[in-house]
Enzyme design. Structure first.
Site, PDB file in Angstrom:
ATOM      1  N   PRO A  18     -42.555  -0.088  16.035  1.00  0.00           N
ATOM      2  CA  PRO A  18     -41.350   0.444  16.513  1.00  0.00           C
ATOM      3  C   PRO A  18     -41.539   0.712  18.035  1.00  0.00           C
ATOM      4  O   PRO A  18     -40.371   0.685  18.702  1.00  0.00           O
ATOM      5  CB  PRO A  18     -41.157   1.700  15.957  1.00  0.00           C
ATOM      6  CG  PRO A  18     -41.943   1.481  14.436  1.00  0.00           C
ATOM      7  CD  PRO A  18     -42.953   0.586  14.779  1.00  0.00           C
ATOM      8  N   SER A  21     -42.500  -3.666  20.743  1.00  0.00           N
ATOM      9  CA  SER A  21     -41.724  -4.862  20.172  1.00  0.00           C
ATOM     10  C   SER A  21     -40.712  -5.311  21.065  1.00  0.00           C
ATOM     11  O   SER A  21     -40.372  -4.455  21.989  1.00  0.00           O
ATOM     12  CB  SER A  21     -41.467  -4.593  18.724  1.00  0.00           C
ATOM     13  OG  SER A  21     -40.590  -3.498  18.761  1.00  0.00           O
ATOM     14  N   ILE A  22     -40.062  -6.382  20.717  1.00  0.00           N
ATOM     15  CA  ILE A  22     -38.735  -6.904  21.544  1.00  0.00           C
ATOM     16  C   ILE A  22     -37.763  -5.937  21.541  1.00  0.00           C
ATOM     17  O   ILE A  22     -37.134  -6.222  20.393  1.00  0.00           O
ATOM     18  CB  ILE A  22     -38.904  -8.402  21.352  1.00  0.00           C
ATOM     19  CG1 ILE A  22     -39.971  -9.107  21.656  1.00  0.00           C
ATOM     20  CG2 ILE A  22     -37.491  -9.011  22.183  1.00  0.00           C
ATOM     21  CD1 ILE A  22     -40.086 -10.486  21.373  1.00  0.00           C
ATOM     22  N   ASN A  23     -37.555  -5.182  22.490  1.00  0.00           N
ATOM     23  CA  ASN A  23     -35.993  -4.510  22.486  1.00  0.00           C
ATOM     24  C   ASN A  23     -35.096  -5.042  22.782  1.00  0.00           C
ATOM     25  O   ASN A  23     -34.615  -5.778  23.882  1.00  0.00           O
ATOM     26  CB  ASN A  23     -36.208  -3.160  23.556  1.00  0.00           C
ATOM     27  CG  ASN A  23     -35.547  -2.336  23.640  1.00  0.00           C
ATOM     28  OD1 ASN A  23     -34.220  -2.497  23.195  1.00  0.00           O
ATOM     29  ND2 ASN A  23     -35.722  -0.991  24.287  1.00  0.00           N
ATOM     30  N   ARG A  24     -33.940  -5.033  21.750  1.00  0.00           N
ATOM     31  CA  ARG A  24     -32.756  -5.982  22.011  1.00  0.00           C
ATOM     32  C   ARG A  24     -31.973  -5.651  23.199  1.00  0.00           C
ATOM     33  O   ARG A  24     -31.219  -6.526  23.802  1.00  0.00           O
ATOM     34  CB  ARG A  24     -31.871  -6.003  20.747  1.00  0.00           C
ATOM     35  CG  ARG A  24     -31.505  -4.576  20.301  1.00  0.00           C
ATOM     36  CD  ARG A  24     -30.416  -4.617  19.076  1.00  0.00           C
ATOM     37  NE  ARG A  24     -31.084  -4.804  17.987  1.00  0.00           N
ATOM     38  CZ  ARG A  24     -31.745  -3.929  17.136  1.00  0.00           C
ATOM     39  NH1 ARG A  24     -31.334  -2.741  17.428  1.00  0.00           N
ATOM     40  NH2 ARG A  24     -32.415  -4.322  15.771  1.00  0.00           N
ATOM     41  N   GLU A  58     -34.350  -8.671  13.058  1.00  0.00           N
ATOM     42  CA  GLU A  58     -32.929  -8.265  13.512  1.00  0.00           C
ATOM     43  C   GLU A  58     -32.992  -7.957  14.952  1.00  0.00           C
ATOM     44  O   GLU A  58     -32.298  -6.988  15.315  1.00  0.00           O
ATOM     45  CB  GLU A  58     -32.524  -6.966  12.601  1.00  0.00           C
ATOM     46  CG  GLU A  58     -32.608  -7.550  11.124  1.00  0.00           C
ATOM     47  CD  GLU A  58     -32.007  -6.324  10.234  1.00  0.00           C
ATOM     48  OE1 GLU A  58     -31.355  -5.348  10.740  1.00  0.00           O
ATOM     49  OE2 GLU A  58     -31.942  -6.404   8.938  1.00  0.00           O
ATOM     50  N   ARG A 104     -25.085 -14.939  12.785  1.00  0.00           N
ATOM     51  CA  ARG A 104     -26.199 -15.623  12.099  1.00  0.00           C
ATOM     52  C   ARG A 104     -26.377 -17.017  12.088  1.00  0.00           C
ATOM     53  O   ARG A 104     -27.546 -17.542  12.208  1.00  0.00           O
ATOM     54  CB  ARG A 104     -26.016 -15.208  10.607  1.00  0.00           C
ATOM     55  CG  ARG A 104     -24.975 -15.719   9.847  1.00  0.00           C
ATOM     56  CD  ARG A 104     -24.617 -15.277   8.493  1.00  0.00           C
ATOM     57  NE  ARG A 104     -23.298 -15.580   7.834  1.00  0.00           N
ATOM     58  CZ  ARG A 104     -22.639 -14.925   6.898  1.00  0.00           C
ATOM     59  NH1 ARG A 104     -23.197 -14.009   6.531  1.00  0.00           N
ATOM     60  NH2 ARG A 104     -21.572 -15.445   6.638  1.00  0.00           N
ATOM     61  N   GLU A 159     -35.431  -9.752   2.981  1.00  0.00           N
ATOM     62  CA  GLU A 159     -35.245  -8.111   2.449  1.00  0.00           C
ATOM     63  C   GLU A 159     -34.075  -8.348   1.584  1.00  0.00           C
ATOM     64  O   GLU A 159     -33.127  -9.203   1.795  1.00  0.00           O
ATOM     65  CB  GLU A 159     -34.835  -6.960   3.748  1.00  0.00           C
ATOM     66  CG  GLU A 159     -35.575  -6.694   4.374  1.00  0.00           C
ATOM     67  CD  GLU A 159     -35.108  -5.775   5.535  1.00  0.00           C
ATOM     68  OE1 GLU A 159     -34.042  -5.153   5.356  1.00  0.00           O
ATOM     69  OE2 GLU A 159     -35.832  -5.410   6.565  1.00  0.00           O
ATOM     70  N   TYR A 195     -36.782  -4.815  -0.892  1.00  0.00           N
ATOM     71  CA  TYR A 195     -36.627  -3.694   0.355  1.00  0.00           C
ATOM     72  C   TYR A 195     -36.452  -2.461  -0.672  1.00  0.00           C
ATOM     73  O   TYR A 195     -35.236  -2.299  -1.428  1.00  0.00           O
ATOM     74  CB  TYR A 195     -35.684  -3.795   1.196  1.00  0.00           C
ATOM     75  CG  TYR A 195     -35.654  -2.826   2.299  1.00  0.00           C
ATOM     76  CD1 TYR A 195     -36.599  -3.205   3.314  1.00  0.00           C
ATOM     77  CD2 TYR A 195     -35.031  -1.911   2.400  1.00  0.00           C
ATOM     78  CE1 TYR A 195     -36.848  -2.069   4.291  1.00  0.00           C
ATOM     79  CE2 TYR A 195     -35.052  -0.743   3.250  1.00  0.00           C
ATOM     80  CZ  TYR A 195     -36.029  -1.096   4.271  1.00  0.00           C
ATOM     81  OH  TYR A 195     -36.300  -0.177   5.465  1.00  0.00           O
TER      82      TYR A 195
END
Length: 435
Positions: A18, A21-24, A58, A104, A159, A195
């Site tokens: 968390p 990681s790659i932060n959108r 995501e 998508r 998921e 999930y």
């Protein structure tokens, strides 16, 4: 991991967690992230039941964040190259995607286009279209099968398990499992990951944990029953000859897609940052600058002279142009911008001040290997500032005379970063091990 292996369970792990990681919202691909990702690979590569990793989960989850895809793809490229360089057993690097209609198709195409060394090895779909007693057509599963029928890498549901009908998780019957492992889907999708196993606040759990005790919940029984009843068919790997081997065409830049078909962020390399820092004569005065001030300082220096001082650290996903030093730490990047501006101002004493945030220093002197290191860093198209030391710049150090460039604050990975270095618009990845 050994207990999972003994039970015949294979593992696909997230590379991020968390807070790393790659932060959108403020995407980067930097030295800190590469070190995190390769450390995860190193820790799990010794287990033969590790079959892959998710480089993102995501990340571009709506139209505002499509540019972040370039940073995830760079992470895929570099993690794949690292696995190969270490001679580890075959492990794929893929992506887990949101099932959002507006993004998508482009996301799926982008991660499956271009050179194979940049492409994902597998596609994971986080899909919750089958809710309650739905069916193959009504749920949209039929449409997803049609969309991925010619996808050139393995696809599966990363998921599934909608809990919005029938009283939450306790009401789930998992009737979608028959379809997922049935004849309509197994030629396109390779099963799925429910999930999720352990119960959390979102009420998707199959089991709860209390200390060392684990107990199953209401929907574990229907899940287990449906899974045991599934009879998927397959093809012997030795005789399998895939027909859908061609990747997709890269999506074009448009109002719904902010990523160029070519050009990715450079591979993070601390030696590049070290070589750059060794040449600087104007750097951040760390005694006077704290983390929360960095965003404003970037906005200040990059706002002068049409942003020319920041060429080496900026990223532009729509043109595929990335600064050679965009991989470096925030302090290193700000020092590079300060120094470039200082050189462009003919080393005027007022050009290395920024109200005490900058200081004049004696260059440490770059190692003899630095010229080749920087050359390698820019060989892929990464940019460095032009005009450094030329004395030809005519910009000002007065904020009132700067351009209208705006650098707003964000919840960036560094806890202090500014959205403004990337021309794209929380944290991706849940740090979970998917079983």
């Amino acid at each position: 991991m050994q207990l999972l292996d003994a039970a015949g369970i294979y593992v696909i792990s997230d590379l991020g967690e968390p807070n790393l990681s790659i932060n959108r919202q403020d995407p980067e691909w930097n030295v800190e992230l590469l070190n995190r990702y390769t450390a995860v690979v190193d820790s799990l590569a010794k287990f033969t039941n590790t079959i892959g990793f998710f480089a993102g989960n995501e990340v571009p989850n709506n139209l505002s964040y499509t540019g972040s895809s370039a940073f995830v793809k760079a992470a895929v490229r570099d993690t794949k190259a690292y696995i190969k360089s270490k001679g580890y057993h075959a492990m794929g690097v893929g992506y887990a995607a949101d099932d959002l209609p507006s993004v998508r198709a482009n996301v799926a195409a982008y991660f499956n286009c271009g050179p194979t060394e940049d492409q994902i090895d597998f596609w994971g779909y986080n899909i919750y279209e089958w809710c309650g007693n739905s069916d193959y057509v009504t749920s949209g599963y039929k449409d997803r099968v049609a969309e991925f029928s010619q996808y050139s890498v393995p696809s599966f549901f990363a998921e599934y398990g909608c809990n919005t009908q029938g009283g939450g998780a306790a009401g789930r019957k998992f009737t979608e499992i028959e379809a997922i492992y049935g004849s309509n889907m197994t030629e396109v999708f390779s099963g799925g990951i429910v999930y999720e196993f352990f119960q959390e606040d979102n009420d998707y759990g199959l089991a709860s944990v209390d200390g060392t005790a684990i107990s199953t919940l209401a929907d574990y029984a229907p899940f287990s029953s449906q899974l045991n009843a599934a009879t998927p068919t397959g093809v012997n790997s030795a005789s399998y000859s895939p027909t859908n081997t061609a990747g997709q065409s890269c999506p074009a830049v448009a109002s719904t897609w902010a990523v160029a078909a070519t050009g990715l962020p450079p591979t993070p390399d601390q030696s590049v940052c070290n070589c750059m820092m060794a040449t600087l004569t104007c750097t951040v005065n760390t005694k006077n600058v704290n983390d929360t001030q960095l965003g404003d300082l970037f906005g200040l220096v990059c706002g002068y002279n049409d942003g020319k001082a920041c060429t080496g650290i900026l990223t532009n996903t729509t043109t595929g142009q990335y600064g050679a030093y965009s991989m470096c730490s925030p302090s290193e990047k700000l020092s590079q911008a300060f120094d470039t501006y200082y050189q462009q101002q003919n080393k005027a004493s007022t050009a290395c001040d920024f109200d005490g945030a900058a200081q004049v220093v004696k260059a440490a002197g770059a190692a003899s290997s630095c010229s080749s290191i920087i050359a390698a860093a820019t060989s892929g198209g990464a940019t460095i500032p032009s005009g450094t030391g030329s004395g030809s710049a005519t910009s000002t150090s007065k904020k009132s005379e700067a351009t209208g460039m705006v650098f707003s604050a964000s919840l960036g990975m560094g806890k202090y970063f500014a959205v403004g270095f990337t021309l794209v618009a929380v944290i991706s990845g849940a740090g979970m091990v998917l079983l």
